[in-house]
Design an enzyme around this catalytic site. Structure first.
Site, PDB file in Angstrom:
ATOM      1  N   LEU A 214       0.878  -1.429  -0.013  1.00 40.50           N
ATOM      2  CA  LEU A 214      -0.398   0.288  -0.029  1.00 40.50           C
ATOM      3  C   LEU A 214       1.229   1.497  -0.056  1.00 40.50           C
ATOM      4  O   LEU A 214       2.183   1.536   0.958  1.00 40.50           O
ATOM      5  CB  LEU A 214      -1.004  -0.097   1.398  1.00 40.50           C
ATOM      6  N   HIS A 215      -0.219   2.156  -0.806  1.00 45.02           N
ATOM      7  CA  HIS A 215       0.609   3.595  -0.983  1.00 45.02           C
ATOM      8  C   HIS A 215      -0.215   4.667  -0.767  1.00 45.02           C
ATOM      9  O   HIS A 215      -1.189   4.481  -0.393  1.00 45.02           O
ATOM     10  CB  HIS A 215       2.327   3.877  -2.193  1.00 45.02           C
TER      11      HIS A 215
ATOM     12  N   HIS B 126      -3.174   4.250  -2.913  1.00 44.96           N
ATOM     13  CA  HIS B 126      -4.332   3.113  -2.155  1.00 44.96           C
ATOM     14  C   HIS B 126      -5.041   4.296  -1.420  1.00 44.96           C
ATOM     15  O   HIS B 126      -6.285   3.983  -1.095  1.00 44.96           O
ATOM     16  CB  HIS B 126      -3.540   1.896  -1.211  1.00 44.96           C
TER      17      HIS B 126
ATOM     18  N   ARG C 100       4.779  -0.850  -7.620  1.00 45.10           N
ATOM     19  CA  ARG C 100       6.210  -1.612  -9.082  1.00 45.10           C
ATOM     20  C   ARG C 100       7.656  -0.798  -8.339  1.00 45.10           C
ATOM     21  O   ARG C 100       8.380  -0.517  -8.240  1.00 45.10           O
ATOM     22  CB  ARG C 100       6.114  -1.558 -10.135  1.00 45.10           C
TER      23      ARG C 100
ATOM     24  N   ASP D 280      -4.909   2.740 -14.088  1.00 43.40           N
ATOM     25  CA  ASP D 280      -4.554   2.088 -14.647  1.00 43.40           C
ATOM     26  C   ASP D 280      -6.297   2.281 -15.494  1.00 43.40           C
ATOM     27  O   ASP D 280      -7.143   1.692 -15.360  1.00 43.40           O
ATOM     28  CB  ASP D 280      -5.162   1.277 -14.006  1.00 43.40           C
TER      29      ASP D 280
ATOM     30  N   SER E 175       2.845   3.916  -6.612  1.00 49.17           N
ATOM     31  CA  SER E 175       3.078   2.345  -7.222  1.00 49.17           C
ATOM     32  C   SER E 175       3.866   1.712  -6.441  1.00 49.17           C
ATOM     33  O   SER E 175       4.817   2.157  -5.929  1.00 49.17           O
ATOM     34  CB  SER E 175       3.595   2.565  -8.828  1.00 49.17           C
TER      35      SER E 175
ATOM     36  N   GLY F 274      -8.583   3.580  -9.461  1.00 52.55           N
ATOM     37  CA  GLY F 274      -7.885   4.415  -9.977  1.00 52.55           C
ATOM     38  C   GLY F 274      -7.595   4.761 -11.086  1.00 52.55           C
ATOM     39  O   GLY F 274      -7.419   3.600 -11.908  1.00 52.55           O
TER      40      GLY F 274
HETATM   41  P1  AMP Z   1      -2.877  -2.381  -7.395  1.00 52.26           P
HETATM   42  O1  AMP Z   1      -3.437  -2.671  -6.039  1.00 52.26           O
HETATM   43  O2  AMP Z   1      -2.079  -1.616  -8.177  1.00 52.26           O
HETATM   44  O3  AMP Z   1      -4.087  -3.245  -8.093  1.00 52.26           O
HETATM   45  O4  AMP Z   1      -3.879  -0.649  -7.073  1.00 52.26           O
HETATM   46  C1  AMP Z   1      -5.430  -0.865  -6.576  1.00 52.26           C
HETATM   47  C2  AMP Z   1      -6.276  -0.131  -6.675  1.00 52.26           C
HETATM   48  O5  AMP Z   1      -5.434   1.531  -5.974  1.00 52.26           O
HETATM   49  C3  AMP Z   1      -6.041   0.177  -8.257  1.00 52.26           C
HETATM   50  O6  AMP Z   1      -7.868   0.677  -8.361  1.00 52.26           O
HETATM   51  C4  AMP Z   1      -5.572   1.013  -8.987  1.00 52.26           C
HETATM   52  O7  AMP Z   1      -5.518   2.194 -10.288  1.00 52.26           O
HETATM   53  C5  AMP Z   1      -4.928   2.335  -7.579  1.00 52.26           C
HETATM   54  N1  AMP Z   1      -4.246   3.281  -7.341  1.00 52.26           N
HETATM   55  C6  AMP Z   1      -2.693   1.885  -8.084  1.00 52.26           C
HETATM   56  N2  AMP Z   1      -1.639   3.059  -7.887  1.00 52.26           N
HETATM   57  C7  AMP Z   1      -2.578   4.212  -7.235  1.00 52.26           C
HETATM   58  C8  AMP Z   1      -2.012   6.581  -7.739  1.00 52.26           C
HETATM   59  N3  AMP Z   1      -1.126   6.181  -8.270  1.00 52.26           N
HETATM   60  N4  AMP Z   1      -3.077   6.826  -7.687  1.00 52.26           N
HETATM   61  C9  AMP Z   1      -4.619   6.419  -7.107  1.00 52.26           C
HETATM   62  N5  AMP Z   1      -4.569   5.659  -7.298  1.00 52.26           N
HETATM   63  C10 AMP Z   1      -3.879   4.287  -7.902  1.00 52.26           C
END
Ligand code: AMP
Length: 271
Positions: free
Chosen positions: A29-30, A33, A183, A146, A181, A143
Site C-alpha cells: 500500500l502507498h 491506495h 512497483r 490504471d 505504484s 484509480g
Molecule cells: P493495485 O494494488 O496496484 O492493484 O491498485 C489498487 C487500486 O489502486 C487500483 O484501483 C489502482 O488503480 C489504484 N491505484 C494504484 N496506484 C494509484 C495512484 N498512484 N493513485 C491513485 N490510485 C492508484
C-alpha cells in the site's frame, strides 16, 4: 478492524450491512491506495479493503514472484486508517466457487496493455467479478492511473447489470511527479530519477502538442525517452479518453498513455 481469510466468514459478517464501499488492492500500500480508502470512507456505510496478489493477471511468473509484498506494513496502515473490514483471501478461497456472471471483455481490452500482456485483463476481470459477487458492494473505488482497467471493469459491470457504482479516483503522485505504484519499490534511486524525467518530458510534450498539434517533432518521442535512460517502451499512444480515439484536431482533449521498462520494472501512466 476485522480481518477475514474465509469468504464464508466474510459473507456472514457483511450479510446485514447495507452499504459497502469496496477498495480492491494487491497490497504494497502507498499514498494512491490510501487516497482511495479515504475517499471511500466519506461515503455512508462500511469500507472493505481486499489484499490479494492475483496470479491470473500476471502474464509472467517471474513478475508475479517479484511483485513487492509487505502485509505487515499494509495491516498497520489499514489499522491506522480505521478501515472496517479486510479480506485477505487465499487463491483457493476466492477461485473455488462457481460464478453467476460470465466475464465481459470490451474490445478496448485489445489495446494498450492488452497487446503485450496476454490474458492480463481476463485475469483482472475474473477476480473482480468474483469479489463483486461475494461482496455485492454499493461502490467500488478504482484509480484512473490504471485507466484501461477501470474502463473495462465499468463495462463489465454495465453489461452484466451488476448493482455496483464505479467511483474513479485521481492519480496520486510522488513529489517528483512519478505516479505512486507498488512497483516503484523495485526501482533504484537512479531509475526513480529517470521515471521522474520521463513524466516531466511527457508533460512538456503534451503542452507542445496542444499548441502545435502533431508535427514531425512528435516522432522523436521514443528516441528521446531512450536517451533519458528508459530501457524499453512497450507503448506510447494518444487517446481522447472519452471517445478512445486518437485526437484529430488541436482542440480535442487527449491523454498520453505509456508503458515503459526501467530494467525489468514495467511502469504505466497516463498524463
Ligand atoms: P493495485 O494494488 O496496484 O492493484 O491498485 C489498487 C487500486 O489502486 C487500483 O484501483 C489502482 O488503480 C489504484 N491505484 C494504484 N496506484 C494509484 C495512484 N498512484 N493513485 C491513485 N490510485 C492508484
Amino acid at each position: 478492524m476485522k480481518i477475514f481469510k474465509s469468504k464464508h466468514k466474510l459473507k456472514e459478517e457483511i450479510s446485514n450491512i447495507k452499504n459497502i464501499s469496496f477498495v480492491p488492492t494487491m497490497g504494497g500500500l502507498h499514498k494512491g491506495h490510501i487516497s482511495l480508502i479515504k475517499k471511500s470512507q466519506n461515503y455512508k456505510g462500511k469500507t472493505l479493503v481486499s489484499i490479494f496478489v492475483n496470479p491470473k493477471q500476471f502474464n509472467e511468473k517471474k513478475d508475479f514472484i517479484n511483485y513487492p509484498r509487505n502485509l505487515k506494513k499494509d495491516l498497520k496502515i489499514l489499522k491506522h486508517l480505521k478501515v472496517d473490514l479486510i479480506y485477505l483471501p487465499s487463491f483457493k478461497d476466492v477461485f473455488s466457487f462457481q460464478v453467476k456472471n460470465k466475464i465481459f471483455l470490451d474490445k478496448f481490452s485489445k489495446k494498450l496493455c492488452g497487446r503485450s500482456r496476454k490474458d492480463h485483463f481476463k485475469g483482472v476481470l475474473n477476480i473482480v467479478n468474483r469479489f463483486l459477487e461475494l461482496i455485492k458492494p454499493k461502490y467500488i473505488f478504482l484509480g484512473i492511473k490504471d485507466f484501461q482497467q477501470s474502463y473495462l471493469i465499468s463495462k463489465h459491470i454495465l453489461k452484466r447489470k451488476i448493482n455496483t457504482k464505479v467511483i474513479n479516483c485521481n492519480t496520486i503522485r510522488e513529489k517528483n511527479g512519478v505516479a505512486c505504484s507498488t512497483r516503484n519499490n523495485n526501482l533504484n534511486k537512479n531509475q526513480f530519477k529517470i521515471a521522474s524525467n520521463v513524466i516531466k518530458y511527457l508533460k512538456n510534450k503534451k503542452r507542445l502538442i496542444k499548441k502545435e498539434f502533431f508535427n514531425s517533432k512528435s516522432i522523436t518521442i521514443k528516441k528521446d525517452l531512450i536517451n533519458l535512460g528508459v530501457t524499453k517502451i512497450d507503448y506510447i499512444e494518444f487517446y481522447n479518453s472519452k471517445t478512445l480515439r486518437q485526437p484529430k484536431s488541436k482542440r480535442e482533449k487527449f491523454k498520453i498513455f505509456i508503458a515503459f521498462y526501467l530494467n525489468k520494472t514495467r511502469l504505466i501512466d497516463n498524463i
